[in-house]
Motif scaffolding. Structure first.
Motif, PDB file in Angstrom:
ATOM      1  N   ASP A 215       0.835  -1.209   0.000  1.00 15.87           N
ATOM      2  CA  ASP A 215       0.000   0.000   0.000  1.00 15.87           C
ATOM      3  C   ASP A 215       0.862   1.247   0.000  1.00 15.87           C
ATOM      4  O   ASP A 215       0.630   2.186  -0.756  1.00 15.87           O
ATOM      5  CB  ASP A 215      -0.904   0.015   1.247  1.00 15.87           C
ATOM      6  CG  ASP A 215      -2.133  -0.863   1.050  1.00 15.87           C
ATOM      7  OD1 ASP A 215      -2.463  -1.135  -0.122  1.00 15.87           O
ATOM      8  OD2 ASP A 215      -2.742  -1.272   2.043  1.00 15.87           O
ATOM      9  N   THR A 216       1.862   1.251   0.883  1.00 11.85           N
ATOM     10  CA  THR A 216       2.734   2.419   0.998  1.00 11.85           C
ATOM     11  C   THR A 216       3.492   2.660  -0.305  1.00 11.85           C
ATOM     12  O   THR A 216       3.693   3.796  -0.714  1.00 11.85           O
ATOM     13  CB  THR A 216       3.750   2.209   2.144  1.00 11.85           C
ATOM     14  OG1 THR A 216       3.065   1.620   3.243  1.00 11.85           O
ATOM     15  CG2 THR A 216       4.384   3.515   2.563  1.00 11.85           C
ATOM     16  N   LEU A 217       3.874   1.581  -0.952  1.00 17.75           N
ATOM     17  CA  LEU A 217       4.653   1.679  -2.186  1.00 17.75           C
ATOM     18  C   LEU A 217       3.864   2.388  -3.294  1.00 17.75           C
ATOM     19  O   LEU A 217       4.459   2.978  -4.203  1.00 17.75           O
ATOM     20  CB  LEU A 217       5.072   0.275  -2.646  1.00 17.75           C
ATOM     21  CG  LEU A 217       6.188   0.198  -3.690  1.00 17.75           C
ATOM     22  CD1 LEU A 217       7.480   0.772  -3.137  1.00 17.75           C
ATOM     23  CD2 LEU A 217       6.402  -1.232  -4.133  1.00 17.75           C
ATOM     24  N   GLN A 218       2.532   2.336  -3.221  1.00 14.54           N
ATOM     25  CA  GLN A 218       1.711   2.990  -4.254  1.00 14.54           C
ATOM     26  C   GLN A 218       1.918   4.501  -4.261  1.00 14.54           C
ATOM     27  O   GLN A 218       1.594   5.173  -5.228  1.00 14.54           O
ATOM     28  CB  GLN A 218       0.219   2.675  -4.053  1.00 14.54           C
ATOM     29  CG  GLN A 218      -0.119   1.195  -4.114  1.00 14.54           C
ATOM     30  CD  GLN A 218       0.595   0.472  -5.246  1.00 14.54           C
ATOM     31  OE1 GLN A 218       0.407   0.784  -6.408  1.00 14.54           O
ATOM     32  NE2 GLN A 218       1.456  -0.483  -4.887  1.00 14.54           N
ATOM     33  N   SER A 226      10.760   7.417   2.536  1.00 16.35           N
ATOM     34  CA  SER A 226      10.729   8.383   3.641  1.00 16.35           C
ATOM     35  C   SER A 226       9.810   7.901   4.763  1.00 16.35           C
ATOM     36  O   SER A 226       9.921   8.330   5.888  1.00 16.35           O
ATOM     37  CB  SER A 226      10.294   9.760   3.143  1.00 16.35           C
ATOM     38  OG  SER A 226       8.971   9.672   2.662  1.00 16.35           O
ATOM     39  N   LEU A 227       8.896   6.971   4.446  1.00 18.62           N
ATOM     40  CA  LEU A 227       8.030   6.406   5.485  1.00 18.62           C
ATOM     41  C   LEU A 227       8.642   5.145   6.092  1.00 18.62           C
ATOM     42  O   LEU A 227       8.003   4.425   6.839  1.00 18.62           O
ATOM     43  CB  LEU A 227       6.650   6.077   4.898  1.00 18.62           C
ATOM     44  CG  LEU A 227       5.787   7.295   4.560  1.00 18.62           C
ATOM     45  CD1 LEU A 227       4.557   6.881   3.774  1.00 18.62           C
ATOM     46  CD2 LEU A 227       5.362   8.024   5.827  1.00 18.62           C
ATOM     47  N   GLY A 228       9.903   4.870   5.706  1.00 20.93           N
ATOM     48  CA  GLY A 228      10.619   3.764   6.343  1.00 20.93           C
ATOM     49  C   GLY A 228      10.421   2.417   5.672  1.00 20.93           C
ATOM     50  O   GLY A 228      10.730   1.382   6.257  1.00 20.93           O
ATOM     51  N   VAL A 229       9.891   2.392   4.434  1.00 22.47           N
ATOM     52  CA  VAL A 229       9.743   1.101   3.725  1.00 22.47           C
ATOM     53  C   VAL A 229      11.037   0.807   2.970  1.00 22.47           C
ATOM     54  O   VAL A 229      11.484   1.631   2.171  1.00 22.47           O
ATOM     55  CB  VAL A 229       8.562   1.154   2.730  1.00 22.47           C
ATOM     56  CG1 VAL A 229       8.513  -0.132   1.901  1.00 22.47           C
ATOM     57  CG2 VAL A 229       7.260   1.361   3.468  1.00 22.47           C
ATOM     58  N   PRO A 230      11.677  -0.343   3.228  1.00 21.94           N
ATOM     59  CA  PRO A 230      12.895  -0.700   2.482  1.00 21.94           C
ATOM     60  C   PRO A 230      12.515  -1.144   1.071  1.00 21.94           C
ATOM     61  O   PRO A 230      12.355  -2.331   0.806  1.00 21.94           O
ATOM     62  CB  PRO A 230      13.489  -1.864   3.284  1.00 21.94           C
ATOM     63  CG  PRO A 230      12.319  -2.464   3.997  1.00 21.94           C
ATOM     64  CD  PRO A 230      11.296  -1.388   4.184  1.00 21.94           C
TER      65      PRO A 230
END
Lengths: 326, 288
Positions: A215-218, A226-230
């Motif tokens: 979801d964040t990757l979208q 920047s939201l900490g997703v590798p």
């Protein structure tokens, strides 16, 4: 899952139930419903099997189970690929799994290996193809999406050409290869189901666990970082998990087209694009869809499930798209 | 019995089996009207059964090229191979200067060869009766009509001999004949289906399913044949739900030996031997 979606969720549950009931009850041999129920009861209570019990227990039920598993694997992998590449045209075969497994199967057929080894050869070759794509697409520690897709297309084409060359050399066995590349649940037994299960469970389970990150990757690579997703590690993990699930499925039933591409779109139209719901619903709808497609394949002259999914999937999907725009 | 065969044989030989007159116009299996200008002396055959028939008509030496699969009779080993129907070596075919190229319904040879000014004739037997009628056509094409009639009469006689034998069999087992493990089988109308019946077995496949249908495995479980041909027992037992079938349990699952398989897959002059081999597998008790 909100209350607004309840009817649709119930619809999915009903659809799976209907698919399992029809898939177990219908076939090229007519068995009355009472006899099917009797067979199920005799099997569950450990009584002596009678006439048609073998068909219900040893042929139809494992075939339905295999349909559920493979349909779920392809649809969940397709949705994950579409999410991770942010590309609505991505499908589970994007990174060469299909052409790799076809080459493995073709080799096994042409070299006249025992039939039991064909899926093994297909599985090894499928995973090998994905490893090759990853190696080609790598840039330092990164896997840029465009490079992955291009490497997948090129490796896929080269491996397909190799398979074709082999088929032309061993022509009298070409039909076996052809049937494999069209996808067929024909001889799925319980042992095959249990062999495929770990690949699908591991692959699809990993993907479900990554739903939030998808979801964040979208929001784009930068925002996700920047939201900490590798991002790089996530991409690699999704590719490997989806390929493992797809390779396991493809190795045993061949290449079933279209399902992994369109089921995620249908689910998005019905349930929205949140990956947790999306992946879960894809597993259910994909499984039910493949069981019903296989039922059509067994009872009509279309004969192979891969033909059914492509022939019926295409027009259905176009109709759905048109309805969206009206 | 013997006398009737002799009578029919002499009758067949005397029945206007004269020389073919050229130019000859015949319709081939693609529905084309083909004109054969003169007696073909340099022939290329792209189908194993056609090559075999030509040799049986004693014109083997006229073959200047055959397809990659033409391996019977042994003397074809010396004839140059010019690819096969799907991957033909067109240059080699043209370079051999054939005055007749015999093809089947498949492949795309007809266009380029016709354009190169080469006479092309398509000949492809599918049904049992066509094996005989196409042999006669071939005889007419190459001016061997009498030889073709003799050949066909001999084939019919040898087939009848086996049939008489199998008719005396006490039981005619129900049978499933697998030609491909996906699984494809043979319908009663196909030439293999006819042979299966003549060899003393009852095919479990109804005519309505077609000539070479793909079958649903559960249909075979339901039919529970007494005999299975074309696969081995181990493979049959490994299939879901097949271990309990009577053919598997009683060990009546018979893989076709390679040599017999080759003659069974070719609708040509070895049809009687193929039938005899098949009958021997189904009814070994009649051949002791």
């Amino acid at each position: 899952m909100g209350w607004a979606r309840l009817p649709r969720t119930l619809g999915l549950i009903v659809l799976v139930a209907v698919a399992v009931v029809l898939g177990t009850g219908l076939g090229s041999v007519t068995i009355p419903p009472a006899e099917v129920l009797g067979a199920l009861w005799r099997g569950l209570s450990g009584q002596e099997a009678l006439g048609s019990d073998v068909i219900v227990w040893q042929i139809r039920l494992p075939r339905v189970a295999m349909g559920l598993l493979v349909g779920a694997a392809l649809s969940v992998s397709g949705a994950a690929f579409q999410g991770v590449f942010r590309n609505p045209l991505a499908d589970p075969y994007l990174l060469g799994v299909a052409s790799g497994s076809a080459l493995g199967a073709t080799l096994a057929v042409v070299l006249e290996w025992p039939r039991a080894l064909i899926p093994v050869a297909a599985l090894v070759a499928a995973l090998g193809a994905v490893a090759l794509v990853l190696a080609l697409a790598r840039r330092g520690r990164q896997f840029p999406p465009t490079r992955l897709i291009l490497a997948g297309v090129v490796v896929g084409s080269v491996l397909s050409a190799a398979s074709t060359a082999l088929i032309l050399r061993g022509q009298d066995r070409a039909r076996l290869v052809l049937s494999y590349t069209l996808g067929d649940l024909g001889f799925s037994g319980w042992r095959d189901v249990l062999t495929v299960l770990p690949y699908v469970a591991l692959g699809a389970g990993t993907l479900l666990a990554l739903a939030r990150a998808l979801d964040t990757l979208q929001l784009g690579d930068l925002t996700a970082r920047s939201l900490g997703v590798p991002v790089e590690r996530l991409r690699l993990l999704v590719v490997i998990a989806a390929s493992v699930a797809t390779a396991g499925a493809v190795a045993y039933v061949g290449i079933i087209g279209f399902l992994g591409l369109i089921v995620p779109h249908i689910v998005r139209l019905a349930f929205g694009a949140g990956h947790r719901t999306l992946l879960g619903a894809c597993a259910v709808l994909g499984g039910a869809g493949l069981v019903l497609a296989d039922l059509l394949a067994r009872t009509t002259p279309l004969s192979q499930v891969g033909i059914v999914t492509t022939l019926l999937g295409g027009p259905f999907f176009l109709w759905l798209l048109r309805r969206q725009h009206d | 019995m013997k006398s009737t065969i002799l009578i029919s044989l002499t009758f067949a030989l005397s029945a206007n089996a004269g020389a073919t007159t050229y130019p000859l116009t015949l319709q081939d299996d693609l529905g084309r009207k083909v004109i054969i200008k003169s007696e073909p002396k340099r022939i290329i055959s792209m189908l194993p059964s056609t090559s075999e028939t030509l040799c049986a008509l004693k014109v083997c030496e006229r073959l200047v090229g055959v397809d990659a699969y033409s391996d019977y009779p042994a003397q074809l080993g010396k004839v140059p191979k010019v690819g096969d129907l799907f991957t033909p070596n067109i240059e080699a075919i043209v370079a051999a200067k054939p005055d007749l190229v015999l093809i089947s319904k498949d492949g795309k040879l007809e266009g380029p060869l016709t354009q190169a000014g080469i006479t092309v004739f398509a000949l492809y037997p599918v049904t049992y009766d066509e094996v005989f009628s196409k042999t006669l056509t071939l005889g007419k094409l190459v001016n061997r009509e009498a030889a073709a009639k003799t050949l066909v009469t001999g084939m019919a006689r040898d087939i009848a001999k086996t049939e008489i034998l199998t008719r005396s069999a006490v039981n005619r087992p129900t049978a499933y004949y697998e030609i491909d493990p996906t699984p494809y089988t043979v319908g009663p109308k196909s030439f293999l289906g006819v042979l299966l019946g003549k060899a003393g077995a009852r095919n479990i496949i109804p005519e309505s399913m077609g000539e070479f249908p793909k079958v649903d495995p559960e249909f075979i479980v339901k039919a529970n044949p007494q005999l299975m041909l074309g696969l081995d027992r181990q493979a049959a037992a490994a299939r879901p739900g097949w271990a309990g079938l009577q053919a598997v349990k009683s060990g009546r699952v018979i893989d076709i030996p390679a040599e017999l398989g080759s003659s069974l897959s070719r609708p040509g002059p070895r049809l009687p031997q193929a039938l005899r081999g098949l009958a021997r597998l189904i009814h070994p008790e009649l051949f002791r």
